[in-house]
Design an enzyme around this catalytic site. Structure first.
Site, PDB file in Angstrom:
ATOM      1  N   ARG A 185     -16.920   1.430  -1.369  1.00  0.00           N
ATOM      2  CA  ARG A 185     -15.766   2.199  -1.759  1.00  0.00           C
ATOM      3  C   ARG A 185     -15.814   3.144  -2.877  1.00  0.00           C
ATOM      4  O   ARG A 185     -15.277   2.980  -3.848  1.00  0.00           O
ATOM      5  CB  ARG A 185     -14.448   0.983  -1.813  1.00  0.00           C
ATOM      6  CG  ARG A 185     -14.371   0.192  -0.770  1.00  0.00           C
ATOM      7  CD  ARG A 185     -13.351  -0.915  -0.957  1.00  0.00           C
ATOM      8  NE  ARG A 185     -12.014  -0.207  -1.020  1.00  0.00           N
ATOM      9  CZ  ARG A 185     -10.802  -0.950  -1.120  1.00  0.00           C
ATOM     10  NH1 ARG A 185     -10.860  -2.350  -1.373  1.00  0.00           N
ATOM     11  NH2 ARG A 185      -9.646  -0.371  -1.008  1.00  0.00           N
ATOM     12  N   ASP A 220      -6.945  -3.409   8.414  1.00  0.00           N
ATOM     13  CA  ASP A 220      -6.260  -4.287   7.605  1.00  0.00           C
ATOM     14  C   ASP A 220      -5.716  -5.497   8.435  1.00  0.00           C
ATOM     15  O   ASP A 220      -5.337  -6.481   8.044  1.00  0.00           O
ATOM     16  CB  ASP A 220      -5.306  -3.974   6.719  1.00  0.00           C
ATOM     17  CG  ASP A 220      -5.769  -2.901   5.473  1.00  0.00           C
ATOM     18  OD1 ASP A 220      -4.928  -2.104   4.749  1.00  0.00           O
ATOM     19  OD2 ASP A 220      -6.933  -2.912   5.246  1.00  0.00           O
ATOM     20  N   CYS A 258     -16.341  -3.473  -4.080  1.00  0.00           N
ATOM     21  CA  CYS A 258     -15.567  -4.882  -3.763  1.00  0.00           C
ATOM     22  C   CYS A 258     -16.063  -5.499  -2.784  1.00  0.00           C
ATOM     23  O   CYS A 258     -17.114  -5.203  -2.186  1.00  0.00           O
ATOM     24  CB  CYS A 258     -13.985  -4.492  -3.479  1.00  0.00           C
ATOM     25  SG  CYS A 258     -13.756  -4.008  -1.839  1.00  0.00           S
ATOM     26  N   ASN A 276       0.778  -1.212  -0.049  1.00  0.00           N
ATOM     27  CA  ASN A 276      -0.044  -0.027   0.033  1.00  0.00           C
ATOM     28  C   ASN A 276       0.896   1.265   0.087  1.00  0.00           C
ATOM     29  O   ASN A 276       0.284   2.414  -0.187  1.00  0.00           O
ATOM     30  CB  ASN A 276      -1.045   0.024   1.264  1.00  0.00           C
ATOM     31  CG  ASN A 276      -2.094  -0.995   0.813  1.00  0.00           C
ATOM     32  OD1 ASN A 276      -2.262  -1.626  -0.058  1.00  0.00           O
ATOM     33  ND2 ASN A 276      -2.860  -1.412   1.919  1.00  0.00           N
TER      34      ASN A 276
END
Ligand code: EPZ
Length: 424
Positions: free
Chosen positions: A122, A307, A117, A23
């Site tokens: 999102r 995450d 997703c 990321n």
């Protein structure tokens, strides 16, 4: 398709090297579009999402070469297109990070809307509002964003994000770096990956300050020079291995992991009874005995990372007592729960909170991966479960974990990657 077959029960022991952060690498790769020449990026992880990004950059006309030391040189001097097509964006929503750079460089860009997703809708509305604040006109047609800068190019301005958005902050940092005049971005994301992108942009001559706080100031430049940047280590990969070491009662050294990027996780793991300490160029995680139940609520950085929510939850499935895990960032990020329950966990969800009652053991099962971090959590559960677990659709994992079966095998786990037929 492939699956991972895991024989549970081994305590993880040994050393693992943490790869470059997915990321951080993704926005840094797109930032290379801002220089009409060659840039160099090191420590890119070998992941599907990186390959997808390199493919998109080549479609845009970027020349890419791999150097002997593993770094990549990217030549963006002659771009052929300013369009990110749907078939690439739908594969990886982070492709929308080409919007800011293309708009700043070309004065216009056409990027497919990413669509939702597994973990949520999102949207990218905050990215678009922010670009409008720099003078861009935005039109949506046929599932694409058509963005146009004013005649004289993007103009510096004030951007206030309605809510913290990592990608929105990144898109605006890149766009504002080439705008005319000063931009002030407020309510920004503060993740380490934001600071890494700022470092990469500064290596190109961008004038950026305040990254890591919620207010980022950028003095736009006429042009930017070549980037020379090494991507930071992946704190989410590190946190994933930390959870695996703790759940298997292991003792693992994580080379490259940075304690300061993992404060929230380390503090919660300490409350659960897991020892984490700095050692040499990384961290050592060890655990023996019972796990205490600890409540967690995900928040934008420096809060507990969304995450790592699933990875911490699987730790709590074996804790003594009950705990609650609340997901405040995404609206549908509990898809690991039914699969963990099939392995003997005792979890009930109500809205955005999962209630976990610790159980004495988990049992192997055939489980389905759905999104990147949920898949990693099923692997961790399999490592600690009695007998054999099969994690299907392992392509989800390959998006964010470099050679996971090799790294786990080197730590003493029994993990094999085998072909998966349609029955699974
Ligand atoms: C980044 O996604 C990460 N991906 C995600 O990691 C991470 O979970 C997320 O940040 C939060 O930390 C990359 O960096 C490539 P957001 P991003 O914009 O930028 C809403 C992984 O597993 N929102 O911070 O897409 C959004 O729906 C991935 O590695 C809007 O409403 O996340 C979400 O609920 C998964 N409008 C929340 O904000 C917008 O315009 C946070 O999203 C933008 C976002």
């Amino acid at each position: 398709m492939e699956k991972l077959v895991i024989q549970g029960g081994a305590a993880l022991k040994g050393e693992v090297r943490i790869s470059g952060a997915k990321n951080a690498a993704l926005p840094v790769l797109f930032a290379s579009l801002l220089h009409e020449g060659e840039s160099r990026i090191a420590n890119l992880p070998r992941l599907q999402d990186i390959r997808t990004t390199l493919a998109l950059l080549m479609e845009l006309g970027v020349g890419i070469q791999k150097q002997d030391d593993g770094s990549r040189s990217l030549d963006a001097s002659r771009l052929l297109s300013n369009e990110a097509p749907y078939d690439l964006v739908r594969k990886m929503r982070a492709s929308v990070l080409c919007l800011g750079p293309l708009l700043a460089r070309f004065g216009e860009a056409r990027v497919s809307l990413p669509g939702g997703c597994a973990i949520g809708a999102r949207p990218i509305d905050l990215h678009l509002r922010g670009l409008e604040a720099l003078g861009a006109s935005i039109e949506l047609e046929a599932g694409y964003v058509q963005a146009k800068a004013p005649k004289g190019g993007l103009q510096g301005g004030r951007v206030l994000f309605d809510r913290v958005t990592v990608g929105g902050t990144e898109n605006l940092m890149m766009a504002a770096s080439l705008a005319t005049g000063k931009s002030t971005l407020e309510n920004c994301a503060r993740e380490p990956e934001i600071c890494d992108l700022a470092d990469a942009l500064r290596s190109m001559g961008a004038q950026i300050s305040g990254d890591g706080t919620s207010v980022i100031e950028i003095e736009g430049s006429e042009s930017l020079g070549p980037m020379d940047h090494t991507v930071i280590p992946d704190r989410i990969e590190a946190g994933t291995y930390m959870a695996a070491a703790a759940l298997t009662q292991g003792n693992v050294k994580l080379h490259g992991a940075r304690l300061e990027h993992l404060d929230a996780l380390i503090s919660k793991m300490a409350q659960a009874g897991v020892e984490v300490r700095r050692e040499g160029d990384g961290l050592r995680v060890r655990h023996h005995g019972e796990l205490h139940a600890v409540d967690v609520e995900t928040r934008p950085y420096p809060g507990f990372p969304t995450d790592l929510q699933a990875q911490f939850m699987v730790l709590m499935t074996r804790a003594t007592g009950s705990s609650a895990v609340t997901e405040t960032v995404f609206e549908n990020r509990f898809m690991h729960v039914p699969e963990l329950n099939r392995m003997g966990a005792d979890i009930t969800t109500r809205g955005r909170t999962a209630f976990i009652r610790g159980v004495p053991e988990l049992h192997g099962a055939k489980v389905m991966a759905t999104d990147l971090r949920a898949s990693a959590t099923l692997v961790i559960a399999g490592l600690a479960a009695i007998d054999t677990t099969e994690v299907l659709r392992v392509y989800h994992l390959d998006r964010g974990y470099e050679r996971i079966e090799d790294k786990l095998t080197a730590l003493g786990a029994s993990v094999q990657r085998v072909p998966q037929d349609w029955k699974g």
